[in-house]
Design a protein around this motif. Structure first.
Motif, PDB file in Angstrom:
ATOM      1  N   ARG A 160       0.794  -1.244   0.000  1.00 22.50           N
ATOM      2  CA  ARG A 160       0.000   0.000   0.000  1.00 22.50           C
ATOM      3  C   ARG A 160       0.828   1.296   0.000  1.00 22.50           C
ATOM      4  NH1 ARG A 160      -3.547  -1.551   3.988  1.00 22.50           N
ATOM      5  NH2 ARG A 160      -5.169  -2.478   2.729  1.00 22.50           N
ATOM      6  N   PRO A 161       1.853   1.427   0.872  1.00 24.89           N
ATOM      7  CA  PRO A 161       2.570   2.717   0.891  1.00 24.89           C
ATOM      8  C   PRO A 161       3.361   3.008  -0.380  1.00 24.89           C
ATOM      9  CG  PRO A 161       3.617   1.136   2.370  1.00 24.89           C
ATOM     10  CD  PRO A 161       2.339   0.524   1.921  1.00 24.89           C
ATOM     11  N   ARG A 162       3.557   2.003  -1.224  1.00 30.64           N
ATOM     12  CA  ARG A 162       4.337   2.226  -2.460  1.00 30.64           C
ATOM     13  C   ARG A 162       3.439   2.255  -3.694  1.00 30.64           C
ATOM     14  NH1 ARG A 162       7.314  -1.197   0.716  1.00 30.64           N
ATOM     15  NH2 ARG A 162       9.340  -0.402   1.364  1.00 30.64           N
ATOM     16  N   GLU A 163       2.140   2.083  -3.513  1.00 33.60           N
ATOM     17  CA  GLU A 163       1.261   2.009  -4.692  1.00 33.60           C
ATOM     18  C   GLU A 163       1.289   3.334  -5.463  1.00 33.60           C
ATOM     19  OE1 GLU A 163      -2.666   1.145  -3.116  1.00 33.60           O
ATOM     20  OE2 GLU A 163      -2.941   3.191  -2.392  1.00 33.60           O
ATOM     21  N   VAL A 164       1.260   3.218  -6.792  1.00 37.39           N
ATOM     22  CA  VAL A 164       1.307   4.413  -7.633  1.00 37.39           C
ATOM     23  C   VAL A 164      -0.090   5.036  -7.702  1.00 37.39           C
ATOM     24  CG1 VAL A 164       1.810   5.266  -9.958  1.00 37.39           C
ATOM     25  CG2 VAL A 164       3.214   3.448  -8.962  1.00 37.39           C
ATOM     26  N   VAL A 210      10.632   5.452   0.563  1.00 38.11           N
ATOM     27  CA  VAL A 210      11.015   4.807   1.834  1.00 38.11           C
ATOM     28  C   VAL A 210       9.884   5.115   2.830  1.00 38.11           C
ATOM     29  CG1 VAL A 210      12.793   4.582   3.611  1.00 38.11           C
ATOM     30  CG2 VAL A 210      13.440   5.280   1.299  1.00 38.11           C
ATOM     31  N   PRO A 211       8.934   4.181   2.962  1.00 37.24           N
ATOM     32  CA  PRO A 211       7.761   4.490   3.790  1.00 37.24           C
ATOM     33  C   PRO A 211       8.095   4.682   5.271  1.00 37.24           C
ATOM     34  CG  PRO A 211       7.457   2.452   2.538  1.00 37.24           C
ATOM     35  CD  PRO A 211       8.897   2.825   2.439  1.00 37.24           C
ATOM     36  N   LEU A 212       7.282   5.470   5.925  1.00 37.11           N
ATOM     37  CA  LEU A 212       7.380   5.596   7.383  1.00 37.11           C
ATOM     38  C   LEU A 212       6.941   4.269   7.986  1.00 37.11           C
ATOM     39  CD1 LEU A 212       5.514   8.999   7.723  1.00 37.11           C
ATOM     40  CD2 LEU A 212       7.928   8.649   8.263  1.00 37.11           C
ATOM     41  N   LYS A 213       7.462   3.939   9.155  1.00 35.46           N
ATOM     42  CA  LYS A 213       7.044   2.682   9.801  1.00 35.46           C
ATOM     43  C   LYS A 213       6.193   3.023  11.025  1.00 35.46           C
ATOM     44  CE  LYS A 213       9.462  -1.062   9.624  1.00 35.46           C
ATOM     45  NZ  LYS A 213      10.478  -2.049   9.989  1.00 35.46           N
ATOM     46  N   ILE A 214       4.967   2.519  10.997  1.00 36.05           N
ATOM     47  CA  ILE A 214       4.042   2.823  12.099  1.00 36.05           C
ATOM     48  C   ILE A 214       3.437   1.530  12.643  1.00 36.05           C
ATOM     49  CG2 ILE A 214       1.819   3.933  12.664  1.00 36.05           C
ATOM     50  CD1 ILE A 214       2.511   6.154  10.779  1.00 36.05           C
ATOM     51  N   ARG A 230     -12.644   2.737  11.305  1.00 34.42           N
ATOM     52  CA  ARG A 230     -12.855   3.618  10.125  1.00 34.42           C
ATOM     53  C   ARG A 230     -11.683   3.527   9.146  1.00 34.42           C
ATOM     54  NH1 ARG A 230     -16.019   4.331  14.624  1.00 34.42           N
ATOM     55  NH2 ARG A 230     -17.570   5.964  14.365  1.00 34.42           N
ATOM     56  N   GLY A 231     -11.179   2.321   8.969  1.00 36.16           N
ATOM     57  CA  GLY A 231     -10.149   2.093   7.946  1.00 36.16           C
ATOM     58  C   GLY A 231      -8.817   2.763   8.243  1.00 36.16           C
ATOM     59  N   VAL A 232      -8.426   2.834   9.509  1.00 39.85           N
ATOM     60  CA  VAL A 232      -7.172   3.510   9.877  1.00 39.85           C
ATOM     61  C   VAL A 232      -5.969   2.864   9.175  1.00 39.85           C
ATOM     62  CG1 VAL A 232      -5.553   3.766  11.810  1.00 39.85           C
ATOM     63  CG2 VAL A 232      -7.891   4.548  12.047  1.00 39.85           C
ATOM     64  N   GLU A 233      -5.979   1.536   9.125  1.00 44.16           N
ATOM     65  CA  GLU A 233      -4.842   0.822   8.516  1.00 44.16           C
ATOM     66  C   GLU A 233      -4.693   1.213   7.033  1.00 44.16           C
ATOM     67  OE1 GLU A 233      -4.535  -3.353   9.825  1.00 44.16           O
ATOM     68  OE2 GLU A 233      -4.513  -3.800   7.685  1.00 44.16           O
ATOM     69  N   GLN A 234      -5.824   1.212   6.335  1.00 51.65           N
ATOM     70  CA  GLN A 234      -5.798   1.583   4.911  1.00 51.65           C
ATOM     71  C   GLN A 234      -5.402   3.057   4.737  1.00 51.65           C
ATOM     72  OE1 GLN A 234      -9.589   1.083   2.924  1.00 51.65           O
ATOM     73  NE2 GLN A 234      -8.890   2.195   1.123  1.00 51.65           N
ATOM     74  N   LYS A 235      -5.968   3.911   5.569  1.00 53.25           N
ATOM     75  CA  LYS A 235      -5.684   5.354   5.459  1.00 53.25           C
ATOM     76  C   LYS A 235      -4.188   5.617   5.669  1.00 53.25           C
ATOM     77  CE  LYS A 235     -10.035   7.634   6.747  1.00 53.25           C
ATOM     78  NZ  LYS A 235     -11.069   6.641   6.849  1.00 53.25           N
ATOM     79  N   LEU A 236      -3.606   4.982   6.711  1.00 56.18           N
ATOM     80  CA  LEU A 236      -2.176   5.199   6.987  1.00 56.18           C
ATOM     81  C   LEU A 236      -1.328   4.711   5.815  1.00 56.18           C
ATOM     82  CD1 LEU A 236      -1.913   4.133  10.736  1.00 56.18           C
ATOM     83  CD2 LEU A 236      -1.358   6.388   9.830  1.00 56.18           C
ATOM     84  N   GLY A 240       1.225   6.776   2.973  1.00 55.97           N
ATOM     85  CA  GLY A 240       2.652   6.477   2.784  1.00 55.97           C
ATOM     86  C   GLY A 240       3.326   5.786   3.959  1.00 55.97           C
ATOM     87  N   ALA A 241       2.556   5.125   4.809  1.00 52.02           N
ATOM     88  CA  ALA A 241       3.181   4.446   5.958  1.00 52.02           C
ATOM     89  C   ALA A 241       3.041   2.934   5.844  1.00 52.02           C
ATOM     90  CB  ALA A 241       2.546   4.918   7.257  1.00 52.02           C
TER      91      ALA A 241
END
Ligand code: SF4
Length: 366
Positions: A160-164, A210-214, A230-236, A240-241
């Motif tokens: 997800r964090p690297r998707e174009v 280089v994504p942030l790590k959370i 509310r989709g926090v994982e997807q939103k983060l 870009g995390a």
């Protein structure tokens, strides 16, 4: 007999697989929606935690669709989850709904086995020999589907964090999960998992990022269910995390079965040990683990922690107070999100955007 179960995360996929493979009629509650929550809220005490209301809403919807047997996991004190089944039964009876209840015990104690025996006595009369003989295979199928769903979700967290194209991973994940849901045998399940993996890996990605790590920590249902959080994982991920979480259905089931207790390297044991710097006892639910994981993730070089808790959750309210101190002591930014039934989607998006921006500034400044 028509069994039903909560619609939490991907739980419906593997619960359905157990019933379907064993030939037991079932009804999957509709996907959790505003209506589900409204029903749960209308019939609950306002101070009870959000997962209770969501699950109650799931059961009301399923019973209205014709289900007559509820299967629910049990728990023990000190968390309120241990009382969910008792209170929900009273509410459903007051509403005039007819049902039978089967609690899956969190620990295999004599008391739990006896309670389970009493609850299943009548149900067993409605099961055929075929159902009973196929049940172990059903359990195996359910477990394999659960592991397949988790493998795909973990892969999506990396992609997800690297998707174009924003949202592409989520679309592909949905398709991959429905492939797992549709599989009817272990061989077709394996094929569906492989196809799902390929589908996710083929997402257009920018590998120069280089994504942030959370790390996401907090109350287990809130962490695992995208409707509650509310989709926090997807939103983060889309901000870009690369997200990590240690709450999965498999972790909690193995813990209940005490399967990984001897494994001293188990992450949960490490988190619990780390929390001892701030807590001298087990507060209950995920409290100690939320604190310990924040410390361990700071040591591992993570950029930040998102702490999720339902409004009025006792263990996580304790954790949130201590996490403020942990954030300062271990120099790791921690964002606590308190979730309730209000329409807070926009507010969550804004808070996450601000948090990510702050982490990016912190990284640049380091
Ligand atoms: S951990 Fe918190 S939200 Fe979950 S059941 Fe317990 S009190 Fe409720």
């Amino acid at each position: 007999m028509k069994v039903t179960f909560p619609h939490l995360g991907t739980m419906h996929i593997f619960c359905k697989a157990i019933a379907e493979t064993s030939g037991i009629p079932y009804i999957v509650p509709p996907e959790t929606s505003r209506r589900t929550l409204t029903l749960g809220v209308q019939h609950s005490n306002e101070c009870i935690c959000l997962p209770f209301k969501m699950i109650l809403g799931n059961f009301i919807e399923a019973l209205q669709m014709g289900a007559d047997t509820i299967v629910m996991v049990g728990s023990g004190p000190p968390c309120r989850l241990g009382l969910y089944d008792l209170v929900q039964k009273v509410i459903l009876e007051d509403m005039g709904l007819r049902y039978r209840w089967l609690t899956i015990p969190p620990r295999l104690t004599w008391q739990a086995i006896w309670k389970n025996y009493e609850e299943t006595k009548e149900l067993k009369k409605e099961l055929s020999w075929k159902n009973i003989l196929l049940f172990p295979y059903g359990l195996r199928m359910g477990w394999k589907k659960m592991m397949a769903c988790e493998a795909l979700e973990k892969l999506a967290m990396k992609v997800r964090p690297r998707e174009v194209q924003k949202g592409e991973t989520q679309k592909r994940l949905k398709k991959a999960l429905s492939g797992v849901d549709e599989a009817r045998t272990l061989r077709t399940l394996n094929d569906a998992l492989q196809k799902g993996r390929t589908l996710l890996q083929e997402t257009g990605q920018d590998f120069s990022r280089v994504p942030l790590k959370i790390a996401i920590v907090g109350e287990l249902y809130t962490v695992m269910d995208p409707h509650i959080n509310r989709g926090v994982e997807q939103k983060l991920g889309e901000l870009g995390a690369e997200v990590t979480r240690t709450s999965w259905f498999s972790t909690h089931i193995l813990r209940s079965l005490r399967k990984n207790k001897a494994d001293q390297n188990s992450e949960r044991i490490r988190f619990f040990e780390a929390s001892k710097a701030y807590l001298g006892y087990d507060v209950g639910a995920e409290c100690n683990l939320s604190i310990g994981e924040a410390i361990v993730r700071s040591q591992e070089g993570y950029d930040g922690v998102v702490h999720l808790m339902p409004f009025a959750c006792m263990p996580e309210t304790t954790a949130s107070g201590i996490l403020t101190r942990v954030g300062k002591d271990w120099d790791i930014p921690i964002l606590t999100l308190i979730l309730d039934e209000q329409e807070i989607e926009g507010r969550i998006q804004t808070l996450l955007e601000a948090f990510i921006e702050m982490l990016q500034w912190k990284r640049k400044a380091a």
